[in-house]
Design an enzyme around this catalytic site. Structure first.
Site, PDB file in Angstrom:
ATOM      1  N   LYS A 269       0.850  -1.205   0.000  1.00  0.00           N
ATOM      2  CA  LYS A 269       0.000   0.000   0.000  1.00  0.00           C
ATOM      3  C   LYS A 269       0.879   1.247   0.000  1.00  0.00           C
ATOM      4  O   LYS A 269       1.700   1.440   0.884  1.00  0.00           O
ATOM      5  CB  LYS A 269      -0.907   0.006   1.240  1.00  0.00           C
ATOM      6  CG  LYS A 269      -1.682   1.320   1.446  1.00  0.00           C
ATOM      7  CD  LYS A 269      -2.608   1.257   2.671  1.00  0.00           C
ATOM      8  CE  LYS A 269      -3.222   2.620   2.979  1.00  0.00           C
ATOM      9  NZ  LYS A 269      -4.098   2.614   4.179  1.00  0.00           N
ATOM     10  N   LYS A 281      -9.891  13.017   8.330  1.00  0.00           N
ATOM     11  CA  LYS A 281      -9.434  12.557   9.648  1.00  0.00           C
ATOM     12  C   LYS A 281      -9.364  13.735  10.616  1.00  0.00           C
ATOM     13  O   LYS A 281      -9.192  14.870  10.191  1.00  0.00           O
ATOM     14  CB  LYS A 281      -8.018  11.973   9.511  1.00  0.00           C
ATOM     15  CG  LYS A 281      -7.972  10.607   8.877  1.00  0.00           C
ATOM     16  CD  LYS A 281      -6.546  10.071   8.864  1.00  0.00           C
ATOM     17  CE  LYS A 281      -6.478   8.685   8.240  1.00  0.00           C
ATOM     18  NZ  LYS A 281      -7.207   7.646   8.983  1.00  0.00           N
ATOM     19  N   GLU A 353      -9.445   3.895   2.210  1.00  0.00           N
ATOM     20  CA  GLU A 353      -8.916   4.000   0.850  1.00  0.00           C
ATOM     21  C   GLU A 353      -7.880   2.936   0.514  1.00  0.00           C
ATOM     22  O   GLU A 353      -7.670   2.615  -0.652  1.00  0.00           O
ATOM     23  CB  GLU A 353      -8.308   5.392   0.629  1.00  0.00           C
ATOM     24  CG  GLU A 353      -6.856   5.574   1.104  1.00  0.00           C
ATOM     25  CD  GLU A 353      -6.649   5.372   2.605  1.00  0.00           C
ATOM     26  OE1 GLU A 353      -7.641   5.489   3.344  1.00  0.00           O
ATOM     27  OE2 GLU A 353      -5.514   5.078   3.017  1.00  0.00           O
ATOM     28  N   ARG A 355      -7.815  -0.309   0.964  1.00  0.00           N
ATOM     29  CA  ARG A 355      -8.388  -1.476   0.286  1.00  0.00           C
ATOM     30  C   ARG A 355      -8.794  -1.133  -1.148  1.00  0.00           C
ATOM     31  O   ARG A 355      -8.799  -1.996  -2.012  1.00  0.00           O
ATOM     32  CB  ARG A 355      -9.572  -2.010   1.107  1.00  0.00           C
ATOM     33  CG  ARG A 355     -10.706  -1.025   1.249  1.00  0.00           C
ATOM     34  CD  ARG A 355     -11.632  -1.349   2.422  1.00  0.00           C
ATOM     35  NE  ARG A 355     -11.060  -0.973   3.714  1.00  0.00           N
ATOM     36  CZ  ARG A 355     -11.668  -1.182   4.880  1.00  0.00           C
ATOM     37  NH1 ARG A 355     -12.849  -1.771   4.924  1.00  0.00           N
ATOM     38  NH2 ARG A 355     -11.084  -0.816   6.001  1.00  0.00           N
TER      39      ARG A 355
HETATM   40  N1  BES Z   1      -4.225   4.450   6.997  1.00  0.00           N
HETATM   41  C1  BES Z   1      -5.392   4.230   7.758  1.00  0.00           C
HETATM   42  C2  BES Z   1      -5.189   3.194   8.866  1.00  0.00           C
HETATM   43  C3  BES Z   1      -4.417   3.647  10.077  1.00  0.00           C
HETATM   44  C4  BES Z   1      -4.985   4.512  10.976  1.00  0.00           C
HETATM   45  C5  BES Z   1      -3.174   3.153  10.309  1.00  0.00           C
HETATM   46  C6  BES Z   1      -4.278   4.881  12.111  1.00  0.00           C
HETATM   47  C7  BES Z   1      -2.478   3.503  11.446  1.00  0.00           C
HETATM   48  C8  BES Z   1      -3.028   4.372  12.348  1.00  0.00           C
HETATM   49  C9  BES Z   1      -6.523   3.725   6.869  1.00  0.00           C
HETATM   50  O1  BES Z   1      -6.543   4.240   5.588  1.00  0.00           O
HETATM   51  C10 BES Z   1      -7.786   4.144   7.527  1.00  0.00           C
HETATM   52  O2  BES Z   1      -8.016   5.321   7.616  1.00  0.00           O
HETATM   53  N2  BES Z   1      -8.575   3.173   7.959  1.00  0.00           N
HETATM   54  C11 BES Z   1      -9.799   3.462   8.626  1.00  0.00           C
HETATM   55  C12 BES Z   1     -10.824   2.486   8.139  1.00  0.00           C
HETATM   56  C13 BES Z   1     -12.229   2.812   8.565  1.00  0.00           C
HETATM   57  C14 BES Z   1     -12.681   4.082   7.893  1.00  0.00           C
HETATM   58  C15 BES Z   1     -13.126   1.657   8.204  1.00  0.00           C
HETATM   59  C16 BES Z   1      -9.567   3.310  10.136  1.00  0.00           C
HETATM   60  O3  BES Z   1      -8.820   2.405  10.534  1.00  0.00           O
HETATM   61  O4  BES Z   1     -10.088   4.110  10.876  1.00  0.00           O
HETATM   62 ZN    ZN Z   2      -4.752   4.803   4.825  1.00  0.00          ZN
HETATM   63 MN    MN Z   3      -7.556   6.088   5.475  1.00  0.00          MN
END
Ligand code: BES
Ligand code: ZN
Ligand code: MN
Length: 501
Positions: A269, A281, A353, A355
């Site tokens: 990724k 975020k 994003e 996935r």
């Molecule tokens: N890159 C993030 C995952 C992440 C968040 C990694 C914090 C390390 C620390 C990913 O793209 C993401 O935002 N995932 C969301 C998914 C949710 C919207 C279903 C998450 O984990 O909150």
């Molecule tokens: Zn991400």
């Molecule tokens: Mn994300």
């Protein structure tokens, strides 16, 4: 750092720094005992009066020691002898690495790899030592002003001899070369991770891949937006819509094996910054989303490591890379996109994003008729909640492959832990408007993310590593870890058949 392996008497060696191990309670490993003999029991006496803490990794620096030819002697605790383990050994190595990196000595002799450890060969001990010592010398100061850099530049041991009492052999040389190569790969992964989003863009990742391919003579092709459009990568491209940076799709092919041998495909990724997109975020710690390309970085780092080792194996690296930004053209919650596989996706949350870019890369992977595919991604915050920052999350559609990865994790000390990928979870992804939604609700976030990916990996054996908790550390020591380059490298070494355990 430059490595050699030596045999001989440790007390007679001329060196800037001699590193010796000692067990809590006082028994001295053979090479330490030899030095203690030459020093008339001085080491044993210091331990007896309690100058070296019992805990594995505690250190005591002696400016000089009569009877030796070393300018300094570093004593490192190995912990209690009956509790000596992979972890205690690594703690001792990490402590030695820290001392070496800060030392004024230019060269050093390390005797720790000679200490017997249950179930671990001399080759394994040397590979670990080379990796941890080289990795301990890593610094990221590329973005500091010149003065700051110069102050630090000259410190640290540059040449390290590993002293052993067994006979030298090609196998031991290979072990040290491998450990060093893995650390070199980790350093690349760390550099890329630590670089901020304004420097480490998709274009920067593509240029890094191209430079690496040139240096190590493997094929690199970079697909542009128009190429991705032709391939129908609508899911990947939907993430890139809000960004002014052009997305890239990097394809690397390392051909060290037989021409007909099926390749192992690694997919990383490469979100060079994840704002969340329109599903923005919160501000706190958002800077850490520059690390959202650490999966990509680990693929590049692993390529560097295996190319440096010259591993006889075929490996393909795929890196879908883009920023995830809000903007007038950005994908909106509720938008429906069509993936390269033909399956449609309702983007319910633009922050899920990873996935969306991985699924198209996983479909693209089919054309290589892979032996197996492993994707590596900072995919879910839920993984950090579930497992913390110790293991990477592992999910797979093949239990043998999962078991192999778990084993290589333990061997390399870069561990993973498996979560279930049961069909029962699949229903959480249902959408009223498309084949699937891109989120699965509040529960089991790491599993539903993997369930999403599983819909694109039916053609081959596949494992997914969620490195959201392991790719970097936060707080005072904020920085990329270079994980899971050690795990992936050990996995690939294992596939050639000669792991070092
Ligand atoms: N890159 C993030 C995952 C992440 C968040 C990694 C914090 C390390 C620390 C990913 O793209 C993401 O935002 N995932 C969301 C998914 C949710 C919207 C279903 C998450 O984990 O909150
Ligand atoms: Zn991400
Ligand atoms: Mn994300």
């Amino acid at each position: 750092m430059e490595f050699t392996i030596k045999t001989g008497s440790p007390a007679k060696l001329k060196t800037g720094l001699l590193v010796l191990g000692a067990f809590a309670g006082g028994r001295l490993p053979a090479l330490t005992a030899a030095v203690d003999g030459a020093a008339e029991g001085r080491i044993a006496a210091l331990i007896k009066r309690g100058d070296l803490d019992d805990k594995a990794g505690a250190t005591l620096l002696m400016p000089e020691l009569a009877g030796t030819h070393a300018e300094r002697v570093l004593l490192v605790s190995l912990g209690k002898e009956d509790e000596f383990s992979d972890k205690a050994y690594r703690d001792a190595l990490a402590a030695a690495a820290k001392a070496l990196a800060a030392s004024a000595a230019k060269d050093a002799v390390l005797t720790l790899a000679d200490v017997e450890l249950a179930g671990r060969s001399q080759a394994w001990r040397l590979q670990q030592a080379a990796r941890l010592l080289a990795d301990g010398a890593y610094r990221f100061d590329a973005l500091k002003s010149d003065k700051d850099r110069k102050d630090k530049k000259h410190r640290g041991v540059k040449k390290l001899a590993m002293l052993v009492s067994t006979e030298l052999s090609a196998e031991l040389d290979t072990a040290v070369l491998r450990g060093h190569a893995v650390a070199t790969g980790m350093a690349l992964a760390k550099d890329l991770g630590n670089l901020p989003g304004n420097i480490c863009t998709p274009t920067h990742l593509a240029e890094t891949a191209e430079a690496l391919g040139k240096q190590y003579k493997f094929d690199v092709e970079v697909l542009e937006r128009a190429d991705m459009e032709k391939l129908g990568m609508g899911s990947l491209l939907s993430v890139a819509r809000g960004s002014h940076q052009p997305p890239k799709f990097i394809v690397m092919e390392y051909k060290g094996g037989k021409a007909k041998a099926k390749p192992i495909v690694l997919v990383g990724k490469g979100i060079t910054f994840d704002t969340g997109g329109i599903s923005l975020k919160p501000a706190a710690e958002m800077d850490e989303m520059k690390y959202d390309m650490c999966g990509a970085a680990s693929v590049l780092g692993t390529f560097k490591a295996i190319a440096q080792m010259g591993l006889p194996i075929n490996v393909v690296g795929l890196i879908p890379t883009t920023e995830n930004m809000p903007g007038g053209a950005a994908t909106k919650p509720g938008d429906v996109v069509t993936s390269m596989s033909g399956q449609t996706i309702e983007v319910l949350n633009t922050d899920a994003e990873g996935r969306l870019i991985l699924c198209d890369a996983l479909t693209y992977a089919e054309r290589f008729k892979p032996e197996c595919v492993i994707d590596i991604a900072t995919l879910t915050g839920a993984c950090v909640v579930a497992l913390g920052k110790i293991p990477s999350g592992l999910l797979a559609n093949d239990d043998e492959l999962a078991a192999e990865i778990l084993k290589r994790g333990t061997e390399s000390g870069d561990r993973a832990w498996q979560l279930p990928l049961w069909d029962e979870y699949q229903e959480l992804l249902k959408s009223n408007f498309a084949d699937m939604g891109n989120i699965g609700g509040r529960y089991a976030g790491t599993i539903t993310a993997a369930c999403f990916l599983a819909r694109f990996t039916k053609a081959y054996k596949w494992a997914h590593l969620d490195i959201a908790g392991t790719a970097w550390v936060s707080g005072d020591a904020k920085g990329a870890t270079g994980r899971p380059v050690p795990l992936l490298s050990e996995f690939l070494i294992g596939r050639t058949h000669g792991s070092s355990s």
